[in-house]
Design an enzyme around this catalytic site. Sequence first.
Site, mmCIF file in Angstrom:
data_model
loop_
_atom_site.group_PDB
_atom_site.id
_atom_site.type_symbol
_atom_site.label_atom_id
_atom_site.label_comp_id
_atom_site.label_asym_id
_atom_site.label_seq_id
_atom_site.Cartn_x
_atom_site.Cartn_y
_atom_site.Cartn_z
ATOM 1 N N LYS A 147 0.877 -1.170 0.000
ATOM 2 C CA LYS A 147 0.000 0.000 0.000
ATOM 3 C C LYS A 147 0.911 1.214 0.000
ATOM 4 O O LYS A 147 1.699 1.404 0.925
ATOM 5 C CB LYS A 147 -0.914 -0.015 1.229
ATOM 6 C CG LYS A 147 -1.901 1.157 1.274
ATOM 7 C CD LYS A 147 -2.985 0.932 2.310
ATOM 8 C CE LYS A 147 -3.894 2.149 2.448
ATOM 9 N NZ LYS A 147 -5.028 1.886 3.352
ATOM 10 N N GLU A 171 0.470 -8.941 4.137
ATOM 11 C CA GLU A 171 -0.051 -10.165 3.527
ATOM 12 C C GLU A 171 -1.049 -9.806 2.426
ATOM 13 O O GLU A 171 -1.877 -8.913 2.603
ATOM 14 C CB GLU A 171 -0.763 -10.968 4.629
ATOM 15 C CG GLU A 171 -1.498 -12.204 4.158
ATOM 16 C CD GLU A 171 -2.432 -12.773 5.228
ATOM 17 O OE1 GLU A 171 -3.065 -13.795 4.965
ATOM 18 O OE2 GLU A 171 -2.511 -12.190 6.323
ATOM 19 N N ASP A 220 -13.035 3.345 10.845
ATOM 20 C CA ASP A 220 -13.525 3.545 9.474
ATOM 21 C C ASP A 220 -14.140 2.231 8.996
ATOM 22 O O ASP A 220 -14.023 1.857 7.834
ATOM 23 C CB ASP A 220 -12.370 3.982 8.559
ATOM 24 C CG ASP A 220 -12.849 4.473 7.194
ATOM 25 O OD1 ASP A 220 -14.025 4.899 7.080
ATOM 26 O OD2 ASP A 220 -12.066 4.418 6.227
ATOM 27 N N ASN A 231 -14.494 -1.672 3.911
ATOM 28 C CA ASN A 231 -13.193 -2.068 4.443
ATOM 29 C C ASN A 231 -13.195 -3.492 5.004
ATOM 30 O O ASN A 231 -12.373 -3.836 5.856
ATOM 31 C CB ASN A 231 -12.709 -1.056 5.483
ATOM 32 C CG ASN A 231 -12.162 0.211 4.823
ATOM 33 O OD1 ASN A 231 -11.536 0.140 3.754
ATOM 34 N ND2 ASN A 231 -12.401 1.358 5.424
ATOM 35 N N ASP A 268 -7.577 -1.846 5.911
ATOM 36 C CA ASP A 268 -7.545 -0.381 5.962
ATOM 37 C C ASP A 268 -7.593 0.170 7.396
ATOM 38 O O ASP A 268 -8.535 0.841 7.786
ATOM 39 C CB ASP A 268 -8.729 0.162 5.130
ATOM 40 C CG ASP A 268 -8.504 1.592 4.666
ATOM 41 O OD1 ASP A 268 -7.438 2.155 4.975
ATOM 42 O OD2 ASP A 268 -9.405 2.148 4.007
HETATM 43 N N1 LIG Z 1 -3.810 -6.848 1.956
HETATM 44 C C1 LIG Z 1 -4.540 -6.737 0.864
HETATM 45 N N2 LIG Z 1 -4.641 -7.775 -0.007
HETATM 46 C C2 LIG Z 1 -5.382 -7.659 -1.127
HETATM 47 N N3 LIG Z 1 -6.069 -6.541 -1.485
HETATM 48 C C3 LIG Z 1 -6.004 -5.487 -0.665
HETATM 49 C C4 LIG Z 1 -5.247 -5.525 0.540
HETATM 50 N N4 LIG Z 1 -5.368 -4.318 1.152
HETATM 51 C C5 LIG Z 1 -6.155 -3.575 0.364
HETATM 52 N N5 LIG Z 1 -6.556 -4.262 -0.734
HETATM 53 C C6 LIG Z 1 -7.414 -3.759 -1.838
HETATM 54 O O1 LIG Z 1 -7.116 -2.383 -2.061
HETATM 55 C C7 LIG Z 1 -8.263 -1.578 -1.832
HETATM 56 C C8 LIG Z 1 -7.872 -0.295 -1.099
HETATM 57 O O2 LIG Z 1 -7.269 -0.619 0.144
HETATM 58 P P1 LIG Z 1 -7.551 0.235 1.439
HETATM 59 O O3 LIG Z 1 -9.003 0.209 1.767
HETATM 60 O O4 LIG Z 1 -6.600 -0.235 2.470
HETATM 61 O O5 LIG Z 1 -7.065 1.665 0.991
HETATM 62 P P2 LIG Z 1 -7.837 3.043 0.879
HETATM 63 O O6 LIG Z 1 -6.835 4.090 1.027
HETATM 64 O O7 LIG Z 1 -9.025 3.071 1.752
HETATM 65 O O8 LIG Z 1 -8.311 3.028 -0.592
HETATM 66 P P3 LIG Z 1 -9.808 3.159 -1.072
HETATM 67 O O9 LIG Z 1 -10.125 4.601 -0.943
HETATM 68 O O10 LIG Z 1 -9.769 2.639 -2.475
HETATM 69 O O11 LIG Z 1 -10.631 2.315 -0.131
HETATM 70 C C9 LIG Z 1 -9.215 -2.448 -1.031
HETATM 71 O O12 LIG Z 1 -10.554 -2.149 -1.277
HETATM 72 C C10 LIG Z 1 -8.868 -3.850 -1.493
HETATM 73 O O13 LIG Z 1 -9.609 -4.136 -2.669
HETATM 74 MG MG LIG Z 2 -10.495 1.590 2.262
#
Ligand SMILES: Nc1ncnc2c1ncn2[C@@H]1O[C@H](COP(=O)(O)OP(=O)(O)OP(=O)(O)O)[C@@H](O)[C@H]1O
Ligand SMILES: [Mg+2]
Length: 225
Positions: A13, A83, A130, A135, A147
């Site tokens: 990320k 992971e 959140d 999430n 997240d």
């Molecule tokens: N560990 C992980 N393994 C696989 N996919 C992941 C993982 N972490 C996040 N994702 C994917 O990436 C997307 C965004 O991750 P996250 O929710 O952590 O970030 P965000 O900053 O909130 O982005 P968004 O605004 O798109 O939700 C998630 O909806 C998921 O589809």
């Molecule tokens: Mg998110």
Amino acid sequence: MAKAPDGTDIALKIFYTSTAQFIRGRYKYLLGDPRFTGVRITNTRKLIEYWCRKEFSNLGDAYNAGVRVPKPITFNRNILVMEFISYKGISGIPAPLIKDEPPENPAAAYLTIIKYVERAFILGKIIHADLSEFNIVNTGNELVIIDWGSAVKANHPNATEFLLRDIENVNRYFSREFRIEVFNSKVLLNTLLRRYEHRDKAMSDDDDWLLINGKRLIDELSANN
Ligand SMILES: Nc1ncnc2c1ncn2[C@@H]1O[C@H](COP(=O)(O)OP(=O)(O)OP(=O)(O)O)[C@@H](O)[C@H]1O
Ligand SMILES: [Mg+2]
């Protein structure tokens, strides 16, 4: 998605400056958090790095509390390594959000999320802040809460407010989407707050429910409702 040296999938990320505006909006999550005192808001790059470090540390707290989250691996500057949560174990295919891949058994899924909220709060002393169907991912055989960047410690000044909001979001999603009966949000909040005070006596049962004075959360809730 990326590959670890041993060939397993890992998730990266990356926190960009374009997300700085978003982070600024969430500054109240950093303020009041004793782990992050002395953060200078004026330095955007530093702020992003703190956010990354914060999500890494939050993931560790939740993971150690037995909540199903992506296992944190490491972080460097603005890159968080964790992971990779795959769909049905298929390499390279990320698990979809629960809102796009609804659980087969919504009532059981609801209880699992409530169980995780309690484990995070009472054992991890952490609140996601959140939490919603945006999430939580569904791997096809388990739910994983992702997240954790906004999460706050249980002693944060607004902890109760964030915990109630998480509960309300989860309740709203499961009751509207699946028409299942959910626990009253305030009763659930107050029961969690009461159990938190007795956290030193926490044990786990075979289903990973916390036992506080020998009682599961859901036993107390059904007795009170
Ligand atoms: N560990 C992980 N393994 C696989 N996919 C992941 C993982 N972490 C996040 N994702 C994917 O990436 C997307 C965004 O991750 P996250 O929710 O952590 O970030 P965000 O900053 O909130 O982005 P968004 O605004 O798109 O939700 C998630 O909806 C998921 O589809
Ligand atoms: Mg998110």
